[in-house]
Motif scaffolding. Structure first.
Motif, PDB file in Angstrom:
ATOM      1  N   ARG A  60      43.944 -16.882   6.690  1.00  0.00           N
ATOM      2  CA  ARG A  60      44.839 -15.713   6.530  1.00  0.00           C
ATOM      3  C   ARG A  60      45.732 -15.547   7.763  1.00  0.00           C
ATOM      4  O   ARG A  60      46.902 -15.176   7.645  1.00  0.00           O
ATOM      5  CB  ARG A  60      44.024 -14.441   6.273  1.00  0.00           C
ATOM      6  N   TYR A  96      31.995  -8.459  17.029  1.00  0.00           N
ATOM      7  CA  TYR A  96      33.303  -8.429  16.405  1.00  0.00           C
ATOM      8  C   TYR A  96      34.121  -9.539  17.076  1.00  0.00           C
ATOM      9  O   TYR A  96      33.916  -9.834  18.251  1.00  0.00           O
ATOM     10  CB  TYR A  96      33.945  -7.061  16.653  1.00  0.00           C
ATOM     11  N   ARG A  98      38.061 -11.138  17.668  1.00  0.00           N
ATOM     12  CA  ARG A  98      39.483 -10.846  17.580  1.00  0.00           C
ATOM     13  C   ARG A  98      40.328 -12.046  18.020  1.00  0.00           C
ATOM     14  O   ARG A  98      40.619 -12.211  19.202  1.00  0.00           O
ATOM     15  CB  ARG A  98      39.785  -9.616  18.459  1.00  0.00           C
ATOM     16  N   TYR A 129      32.331   1.182  12.779  1.00  0.00           N
ATOM     17  CA  TYR A 129      33.748   1.482  13.052  1.00  0.00           C
ATOM     18  C   TYR A 129      34.088   2.942  12.748  1.00  0.00           C
ATOM     19  O   TYR A 129      34.831   3.582  13.473  1.00  0.00           O
ATOM     20  CB  TYR A 129      34.580   0.530  12.196  1.00  0.00           C
ATOM     21  N   ARG A 148      53.147   3.769   3.952  1.00  0.00           N
ATOM     22  CA  ARG A 148      52.949   2.377   4.342  1.00  0.00           C
ATOM     23  C   ARG A 148      54.324   1.706   4.386  1.00  0.00           C
ATOM     24  O   ARG A 148      55.271   2.172   3.731  1.00  0.00           O
ATOM     25  CB  ARG A 148      52.072   1.679   3.280  1.00  0.00           C
ATOM     26  N   LYS A 159      49.072  -9.744   8.642  1.00  0.00           N
ATOM     27  CA  LYS A 159      48.313  -8.899   9.564  1.00  0.00           C
ATOM     28  C   LYS A 159      48.951  -9.066  10.941  1.00  0.00           C
ATOM     29  O   LYS A 159      48.525  -9.885  11.754  1.00  0.00           O
ATOM     30  CB  LYS A 159      46.839  -9.342   9.563  1.00  0.00           C
ATOM     31  N   TYR A 164      50.680  -2.123  13.061  1.00  0.00           N
ATOM     32  CA  TYR A 164      49.651  -1.122  13.294  1.00  0.00           C
ATOM     33  C   TYR A 164      50.152   0.138  13.982  1.00  0.00           C
ATOM     34  O   TYR A 164      49.400   1.094  14.147  1.00  0.00           O
ATOM     35  CB  TYR A 164      48.453  -1.771  14.007  1.00  0.00           C
ATOM     36  N   GLU A 193      46.492   1.766   0.909  1.00  0.00           N
ATOM     37  CA  GLU A 193      45.240   1.427   1.585  1.00  0.00           C
ATOM     38  C   GLU A 193      45.013   2.441   2.692  1.00  0.00           C
ATOM     39  O   GLU A 193      45.742   3.428   2.787  1.00  0.00           O
ATOM     40  CB  GLU A 193      45.282  -0.008   2.133  1.00  0.00           C
ATOM     41  N   GLY A 196      42.979   0.889   8.358  1.00  0.00           N
ATOM     42  CA  GLY A 196      42.443  -0.441   8.676  1.00  0.00           C
ATOM     43  C   GLY A 196      41.426  -0.879   7.636  1.00  0.00           C
ATOM     44  O   GLY A 196      40.504  -1.633   7.932  1.00  0.00           O
ATOM     45  N   ILE A 220      39.590  -9.349   2.964  1.00  0.00           N
ATOM     46  CA  ILE A 220      38.524 -10.317   2.708  1.00  0.00           C
ATOM     47  C   ILE A 220      37.251  -9.566   2.287  1.00  0.00           C
ATOM     48  O   ILE A 220      36.525 -10.020   1.406  1.00  0.00           O
ATOM     49  CB  ILE A 220      38.352 -11.238   3.939  1.00  0.00           C
ATOM     50  N   THR A 221      37.035  -8.397   2.845  1.00  0.00           N
ATOM     51  CA  THR A 221      35.907  -7.568   2.405  1.00  0.00           C
ATOM     52  C   THR A 221      36.175  -7.081   0.976  1.00  0.00           C
ATOM     53  O   THR A 221      35.271  -7.034   0.143  1.00  0.00           O
ATOM     54  CB  THR A 221      35.721  -6.357   3.340  1.00  0.00           C
ATOM     55  N   THR A 257      36.503  -5.411   7.496  1.00  0.00           N
ATOM     56  CA  THR A 257      35.578  -6.157   8.349  1.00  0.00           C
ATOM     57  C   THR A 257      34.934  -5.241   9.382  1.00  0.00           C
ATOM     58  O   THR A 257      33.721  -5.235   9.546  1.00  0.00           O
ATOM     59  CB  THR A 257      36.341  -7.290   9.061  1.00  0.00           C
ATOM     60  N   ALA A 258      35.762  -4.462  10.063  1.00  0.00           N
ATOM     61  CA  ALA A 258      35.232  -3.574  11.099  1.00  0.00           C
ATOM     62  C   ALA A 258      34.426  -2.447  10.451  1.00  0.00           C
ATOM     63  O   ALA A 258      33.302  -2.164  10.850  1.00  0.00           O
ATOM     64  CB  ALA A 258      36.367  -3.020  11.952  1.00  0.00           C
TER      65      ALA A 258
HETATM   66  N1  PPE Z   1      43.909  -3.106   5.513  1.00  0.00           N
HETATM   67  C1  PPE Z   1      44.278  -3.059   6.805  1.00  0.00           C
HETATM   68  C2  PPE Z   1      45.540  -2.395   7.174  1.00  0.00           C
HETATM   69  C3  PPE Z   1      43.433  -3.639   7.765  1.00  0.00           C
HETATM   70  O1  PPE Z   1      43.790  -3.607   9.038  1.00  0.00           O
HETATM   71  C4  PPE Z   1      42.235  -4.241   7.359  1.00  0.00           C
HETATM   72  C5  PPE Z   1      41.314  -4.839   8.378  1.00  0.00           C
HETATM   73  C6  PPE Z   1      41.903  -4.258   5.996  1.00  0.00           C
HETATM   74  C7  PPE Z   1      42.782  -3.686   5.095  1.00  0.00           C
HETATM   75  C8  PPE Z   1      40.652  -4.914   5.477  1.00  0.00           C
HETATM   76  O2  PPE Z   1      40.739  -6.298   5.586  1.00  0.00           O
HETATM   77  P1  PPE Z   1      39.455  -7.213   5.757  1.00  0.00           P
HETATM   78  O3  PPE Z   1      38.931  -6.980   7.138  1.00  0.00           O
HETATM   79  O4  PPE Z   1      39.962  -8.580   5.543  1.00  0.00           O
HETATM   80  O5  PPE Z   1      38.471  -6.785   4.733  1.00  0.00           O
HETATM   81  N2  PPE Z   1      41.295  -4.186   9.634  1.00  0.00           N
HETATM   82  C9  PPE Z   1      40.785  -4.868  10.792  1.00  0.00           C
HETATM   83  C10 PPE Z   1      41.263  -4.226  12.079  1.00  0.00           C
HETATM   84  C11 PPE Z   1      40.586  -2.991  12.528  1.00  0.00           C
HETATM   85  C12 PPE Z   1      41.036  -2.585  13.929  1.00  0.00           C
HETATM   86  O6  PPE Z   1      40.855  -1.415  14.265  1.00  0.00           O
HETATM   87  O7  PPE Z   1      41.519  -3.390  14.699  1.00  0.00           O
HETATM   88  C13 PPE Z   1      39.291  -5.084  10.717  1.00  0.00           C
HETATM   89  O8  PPE Z   1      38.599  -4.471   9.911  1.00  0.00           O
HETATM   90  O9  PPE Z   1      38.796  -5.921  11.465  1.00  0.00           O
END
Ligand code: PPE
Length: 306
Positions: A60, A96, A98, A129, A148, A159, A164, A193, A196, A220-221, A257-258
């Protein structure tokens, strides 16, 4: 919550000490917000730390980079291995992760084509989180007054770091108003959405989540939860959601994910109540899945040792 320091950070192919992982103040991406990143988690399992859907996250990140015409000077395999190595050397059972791709020092101005591309991967322990209480009993949400991004202004499919700013505006607005988290609407007014996380509603026993076209990241979650739900025989629909649909949902939860899988208690003061049975069931299976306790989903785990 301040970051809990780990030992090493991977920077452009080398592991450097945590305190030495520094960059110049004229780093291009700091000024213009053009960079792409991922948020990944590694969990403790019976076979040592495993990164959940690592390759999917790195793939991704390459797609995000493609949207922005960023040429990552590594392959997917390089960054998968580098991530595993970073988790290994930091000796954290769970953490976690990054990875970030950014334009470094050397150029200024908006033409990114001559910019040098840097890649870094950091890991640190990051707890619940949205808080332990939120994970257990649910969070309160506010529909943000901020929309958004329009996909033709800033594509939400990527992403990207600069995206952000919008999420932070919504997050701070929600917190200041006394809520835990925000839901953003698309420029057309459909539910998109959270700041995050992706959003799911339970309606008449089915799961409903907004499409990418409503400005949501392809989570992905979200994908894992859709697979888990379908395997449970639950009907899953990806369709446009209106603000009023959220108020009248039987259950609602968010995924990331977080954040992991977090129940929603209320939206704009409309009570959804205690976390419902569908939310609880999915939350429990997700929790077991990431820890390697669900045989059906073992392929999603990428082990750090061996
Ligand atoms: N939407 C947004 C805007 C987003 O940032 C995330 C992940 C998701 C949906 C879910 O995506 P996924 O993690 O693939 O299920 N947000 C990441 C960043 C958080 C942060 O504070 O930094 C995360 O969950 O890691």
């Amino acid at each position: 919550m301040p970051i809990e320091a780990a030992k090493k950070i991977w920077m452009d192919g080398k592991l450097v000490d945590w305190d030495d992982a520094k960059i110049h103040v004229l780093t291009h991406s700091l000024h213009y917000g053009c960079g792409v990143f991922e948020g990944i988690r590694a969990y403790e399992t019976a076979d040592g730390p495993a990164v959940f859907r690592l390759t999917d996250h790195i793939v991704r990140m390459f797609k995000s980079a493609k949207i922005y015409l960023i040429d990552i000077p590594f392959t997917v395999e390089d960054l998968v291995e580098a991530t595993k190595e970073t988790v290994r050397v930091n000796e954290l059972p769970s953490c976690y992760i990054r990875p970030i791709v950014y334009y470094g020092y050397g150029e200024m101005g908006l033409n990114t084509l001559p910019c040098h591309v840097n890649v870094s991967i950091a890991t640190w322990p990051w707890g619940a989180y949205l808080g332990e209480e939120g994970l257990k009993n649910g969070v309160t949400m506010k529909i943000s007054s901020w929309r958004r991004h329009d996909p033709n202004a800033m594509p939400p499919a990527a992403k990207a770091t600069g995206m952000y700013v919008n999420s932070s505006m919504a997050k701070v607005e929600a917190l200041k108003a006394g809520y835990d988290e925000a839901i953003l609407l698309s420029p057309q007014g459909y539910v998109s959405e959270c700041t995050g996380e992706n959003l799911f509603l339970v309606r008449d026993g089915a799961l409903v989540t907004p499409p990418v076209a409503a400005g949501a990241l392809e989570g992905i979650t979200q994908d894992s939860v859709m697979t888990i739900a379908r395997d449970l025989g639950i009907d899953v629909r990806v369709e446009h959601i209106l603000r009023s649909d959220v108020y009248t949902a039987d259950e609602a939860f968010l995924t990331g994910t977080a954040a992991e899988v977090v129940p929603i208690r209320s939206v704009d003061d409309r009570e959804l109540g205690e976390p419902g049975p569908v939310t609880r069931r999915i939350q429990a299976i997700y929790k077991a899945t990431v820890r390697g306790e669900e045989d059906r989903y073992k392929d999603w785990l990428e082990y750090v040792n061996g």
